[in-house]
Design an enzyme around this catalytic site. Sequence first.
Site, PDB file in Angstrom:
ATOM      1  N   LYS A 124       0.832  -1.214   0.000  1.00 23.38           N
ATOM      2  CA  LYS A 124       0.000   0.000   0.000  1.00 23.38           C
ATOM      3  C   LYS A 124       0.861   1.256   0.000  1.00 23.38           C
ATOM      4  O   LYS A 124       0.353   2.370   0.075  1.00 23.38           O
ATOM      5  CB  LYS A 124      -0.906   0.021   1.241  1.00 23.38           C
ATOM      6  CG  LYS A 124      -1.957  -1.088   1.261  1.00 23.38           C
ATOM      7  CD  LYS A 124      -2.857  -0.931   2.463  1.00 23.38           C
ATOM      8  CE  LYS A 124      -3.656  -2.169   2.800  1.00 23.38           C
ATOM      9  NZ  LYS A 124      -4.679  -2.523   1.821  1.00 23.38           N
ATOM     10  N   CYS A 176     -13.876  -5.199   3.742  1.00 20.39           N
ATOM     11  CA  CYS A 176     -13.433  -6.019   4.885  1.00 20.39           C
ATOM     12  C   CYS A 176     -13.764  -5.352   6.215  1.00 20.39           C
ATOM     13  O   CYS A 176     -13.004  -5.467   7.185  1.00 20.39           O
ATOM     14  CB  CYS A 176     -11.948  -6.347   4.811  1.00 20.39           C
ATOM     15  SG  CYS A 176     -11.514  -7.306   3.373  1.00 20.39           S
TER      16      CYS A 176
HETATM   17  N1  7TS Z   1      -5.824  -3.051   8.100  1.00 26.64           N
HETATM   18  C1  7TS Z   1      -6.306  -2.041   7.348  1.00 26.64           C
HETATM   19  C2  7TS Z   1      -6.717  -0.757   7.997  1.00 26.64           C
HETATM   20  C3  7TS Z   1      -6.401  -2.218   5.966  1.00 26.64           C
HETATM   21  O1  7TS Z   1      -6.876  -1.223   5.222  1.00 26.64           O
HETATM   22  C4  7TS Z   1      -5.993  -3.450   5.384  1.00 26.64           C
HETATM   23  C5  7TS Z   1      -6.146  -3.712   3.923  1.00 26.64           C
HETATM   24  C6  7TS Z   1      -5.472  -4.437   6.224  1.00 26.64           C
HETATM   25  C7  7TS Z   1      -5.429  -4.200   7.574  1.00 26.64           C
HETATM   26  C8  7TS Z   1      -4.960  -5.725   5.686  1.00 26.64           C
HETATM   27  O2  7TS Z   1      -3.768  -5.512   4.991  1.00 26.64           O
HETATM   28  P1  7TS Z   1      -3.067  -6.691   4.184  1.00 26.64           P
HETATM   29  O3  7TS Z   1      -1.969  -6.016   3.429  1.00 26.64           O
HETATM   30  O4  7TS Z   1      -2.556  -7.661   5.191  1.00 26.64           O
HETATM   31  O5  7TS Z   1      -4.109  -7.282   3.299  1.00 26.64           O
HETATM   32  N2  7TS Z   1      -7.179  -2.991   3.323  1.00 26.64           N
HETATM   33  C9  7TS Z   1      -7.672  -3.182   2.097  1.00 26.64           C
HETATM   34  C10 7TS Z   1      -8.673  -2.376   1.563  1.00 26.64           C
HETATM   35  O6  7TS Z   1      -9.169  -1.418   2.138  1.00 26.64           O
HETATM   36  N3  7TS Z   1      -8.971  -2.797   0.321  1.00 26.64           N
HETATM   37  O7  7TS Z   1      -8.208  -3.861   0.035  1.00 26.64           O
HETATM   38  C11 7TS Z   1      -7.396  -4.121   1.144  1.00 26.64           C
END
Ligand code: 7TS
Length: 420
Positions: free
Chosen positions: A233, A373
Amino acid sequence: MAQTSKDIDSKTGEIRADFAILDRVIHGKKLVYLDNAATSQKPKAVVDALVDYYNNYNANVHRGIHTMSEEATAAYEGVRETIKGFINAVDTCEVIYTRGTTEGINLVAQTWGRINILPGDEIVLSPMEHHSNLVPWQVLAAERDARLVFLKLDDQGRIDMEHASATINAKTKLLAISHMSNVLGTINPVKELAQMAHAHGAVVIADGAQSVPHMACDVQDLGVDFFVFSFHKMLGPTGVGVLWGKKQLLEAMPPYQYGGDMIASVQREKSRYNQLPWKFEAGTPNVADVIAAGKAIEYLQTLGMDWVRDHEVELTAYAMQKLGTLKGIEIYGPRDAKERGGVISFNIKGLHPHDLGQILNESGIAIRAGHHCCQPLMKDLGVMGTARASFYIYNTKAEVDVLAAALCEADKVLGNVALR
Ligand code: 7TS
């Protein structure tokens, strides 16, 4: 000195040249990428680092005495120093490489959580947590006979601090809180909440998945005990992230996974574990992606995180004003762009967010639609889902204009009366 919008726009133009993907044409229209909260695009420096590793020094780390293994190890371990500086960690041994935010939280739940959460303990969460910062605690609470307790939000999606100070109490063993919401954009007062939690002897884990890419984050100033984020991200590759933790806590925790690299010595019947940070890094790690993640941080450092934040505040304020003029639109989260990140979730009366997403895609605009999510938060908002536009360093006001125009067009195509 405050930057003018002209400064910001000229810099964004230079930045865009580093992202070949932004020249893509989708359905005959120039790509407008507004799904950065899901994953960001990657600059040339990051892609080149991956290619350079595989073409020139692909080797396993920590085990070779040959030149390429030494080069790979130096590059891989060197990124820990870059991360330490970026988040102001005390020591590189506190920087644990993970697959991402989700794995970091699971690691803490399964190691720290299993030995520290006792029957009757309370785990305090906000109602805006991503499933990644909710489900691992649900499972742990069920296993340990502990209880989940939720903070309250005001009508702008901000944490009610009076309620928080009454809710965080002697029973609280852990506060698990997102630093920035991926739906509401709210930037939570993590520092103040951590002080409240610590006053009662609780431990604090902050989810920096949405904050670390977009604003300066200093783990010592935030005063948290654990901090997690994902590189994908923030201009880096998928499959790598960081768990930062206070050394004393990490040292007292059992390993998460067992196998190569995380051991100091092994006998047939028992083993001694490696020191931090490798105690938590079992198996051949994601070498190339960690090295490329280092380039992503360097790219952000060259821009300066204050510039990144200023750019997004300006873009968000502009977008909220522009989209706010559309009839029938509801934008969720804080009204003041300074209290939020560059994530705008919205619904338009009479239009399903998935239909909106599809119609916008026809115009080359990538947004996300759904529950993001955060199903419990959707329930609190009284919606099945939202449409969400999210910004990053390469987005422009012109792209916001394209989005607004396409939303009006979507209204015509979908035959909604709300916008007329
Ligand atoms: N926490 C937050 C606040 C997030 O936005 C996300 C991913 C995660 C945890 C999980 O991150 P990962 O890299 O382990 O998957 N959020 C999103 C979203 O908003 N759209 O796709 C993924």
